[in-house]
Design a protein around this motif. Sequence first.
Motif, PDB file in Angstrom:
ATOM      1  N   GLU A 169       1.150   0.317  -7.455  1.00 14.65           N
ATOM      2  CA  GLU A 169       1.342  -0.674  -8.516  1.00 14.65           C
ATOM      3  C   GLU A 169       2.169  -0.104  -9.662  1.00 14.65           C
ATOM      4  O   GLU A 169       3.009  -0.804 -10.233  1.00 14.65           O
ATOM      5  CB  GLU A 169      -0.006  -1.183  -9.005  1.00 14.65           C
ATOM      6  N   LYS A 170       1.974   1.158  -9.988  1.00 15.49           N
ATOM      7  CA  LYS A 170       2.753   1.790 -11.057  1.00 15.49           C
ATOM      8  C   LYS A 170       4.222   1.855 -10.674  1.00 15.49           C
ATOM      9  O   LYS A 170       5.111   1.572 -11.493  1.00 15.49           O
ATOM     10  CB  LYS A 170       2.207   3.195 -11.320  1.00 15.49           C
TER      11      LYS A 170
ATOM     12  N   HIS B 209       0.274  -5.863  -9.830  1.00 10.37           N
ATOM     13  CA  HIS B 209      -1.041  -6.070  -9.205  1.00 10.37           C
ATOM     14  C   HIS B 209      -0.981  -7.257  -8.237  1.00 10.37           C
ATOM     15  O   HIS B 209      -1.536  -7.199  -7.137  1.00 10.37           O
ATOM     16  CB  HIS B 209      -2.090  -6.298 -10.296  1.00 10.37           C
TER      17      HIS B 209
ATOM     18  N   SER C 154       0.954  -6.216  -5.152  1.00  8.62           N
ATOM     19  CA  SER C 154       0.081  -5.398  -4.313  1.00  8.62           C
ATOM     20  C   SER C 154      -0.871  -6.279  -3.504  1.00  8.62           C
ATOM     21  O   SER C 154      -1.077  -6.054  -2.303  1.00  8.62           O
ATOM     22  CB  SER C 154      -0.711  -4.426  -5.193  1.00  8.62           C
ATOM     23  N   ALA C 155      -1.428  -7.296  -4.150  1.00 15.03           N
ATOM     24  CA  ALA C 155      -2.335  -8.217  -3.448  1.00 15.03           C
ATOM     25  C   ALA C 155      -1.601  -8.977  -2.343  1.00 15.03           C
ATOM     26  O   ALA C 155      -2.120  -9.144  -1.238  1.00 15.03           O
ATOM     27  CB  ALA C 155      -2.966  -9.189  -4.437  1.00 15.03           C
TER      28      ALA C 155
ATOM     29  N   THR D  96      -3.297   3.178  -4.293  1.00 10.18           N
ATOM     30  CA  THR D  96      -3.068   1.779  -4.659  1.00 10.18           C
ATOM     31  C   THR D  96      -2.568   1.683  -6.092  1.00 10.18           C
ATOM     32  O   THR D  96      -1.615   0.948  -6.383  1.00 10.18           O
ATOM     33  CB  THR D  96      -4.368   0.966  -4.483  1.00 10.18           C
ATOM     34  N   VAL D  97      -3.183   2.427  -6.982  1.00  7.45           N
ATOM     35  CA  VAL D  97      -2.757   2.450  -8.387  1.00  7.45           C
ATOM     36  C   VAL D  97      -1.332   2.985  -8.498  1.00  7.45           C
ATOM     37  O   VAL D  97      -0.502   2.454  -9.251  1.00  7.45           O
ATOM     38  CB  VAL D  97      -3.741   3.282  -9.244  1.00  7.45           C
TER      39      VAL D  97
ATOM     40  N   ALA E 215       2.651  -4.749 -15.292  1.00  8.47           N
ATOM     41  CA  ALA E 215       1.437  -4.261 -14.623  1.00  8.47           C
ATOM     42  C   ALA E 215       0.717  -5.404 -13.908  1.00  8.47           C
ATOM     43  O   ALA E 215       0.244  -5.245 -12.774  1.00  8.47           O
ATOM     44  CB  ALA E 215       0.508  -3.590 -15.638  1.00  8.47           C
ATOM     45  N   THR E 216       0.645  -6.573 -14.555  1.00 12.02           N
ATOM     46  CA  THR E 216      -0.003  -7.729 -13.936  1.00 12.02           C
ATOM     47  C   THR E 216       0.770  -8.192 -12.713  1.00 12.02           C
ATOM     48  O   THR E 216       0.181  -8.460 -11.652  1.00 12.02           O
ATOM     49  CB  THR E 216      -0.148  -8.878 -14.954  1.00 12.02           C
TER      50      THR E 216
END
Length: 200
Positions: free
Chosen positions: A140-141, A163, A166-167, A136-137, A159-160
């Motif tokens: 996002e990266k 995230h 991803s959500a 998951t990380v 990054a925000t």
Amino acid sequence: MPLASQPVGRRERNKQQKLDRITAAARELFAERGVDEVTTQEIADKADIGAGTLFLYAKTKGELLLLVQNSTYAEALAQGASAAESIPDILDAVIAIVRPVVECNRKQIDNGRTYLREIVFGDPEEPRHRDALVLTVQTEKAIADVLQRNERINSGDAATLAHIVSAIMFVSMAATINIANPVDDIVQEIRDQVRILLPR
């Protein structure tokens, strides 16, 4: 003078072979009938090991699903990140990362939705769950790296935003309302939401 790499011992080879058999058995049974319809005893029997041995490798059926799905998720993410590198449009590049992940998740819809539930609610102390969180990380990266191509998006904002993307992806894949929807519809839903987030 560099040390020669040590050959893998018999015990380690045996452990890896058992893990490979467990993974193959779980993958086959989950694909045939879905995770909810398969027992851990059936997986142990198919892998030709005892149930007690199985639990040394994965303590729950959820962990077994994570074991199976993590490898296909990693392949999908690598495919998407590679495709995104050559796509100049930021939205198209983000969707290039997202699409293979959605396709991977939808191969067996119930398993895919259970996998997402395990990522969100599973025990982070379990090794397969930790592996899923790492993926998951990494997702996002990869998305943040694409977003930073826009000079108006700094690394913190990227990054925000990643995230949030991803959500959006998780909710779109897991939502009950989308159970019957094909991959293209889910990807379009994600695209429509991500488009609104991006600066114009």
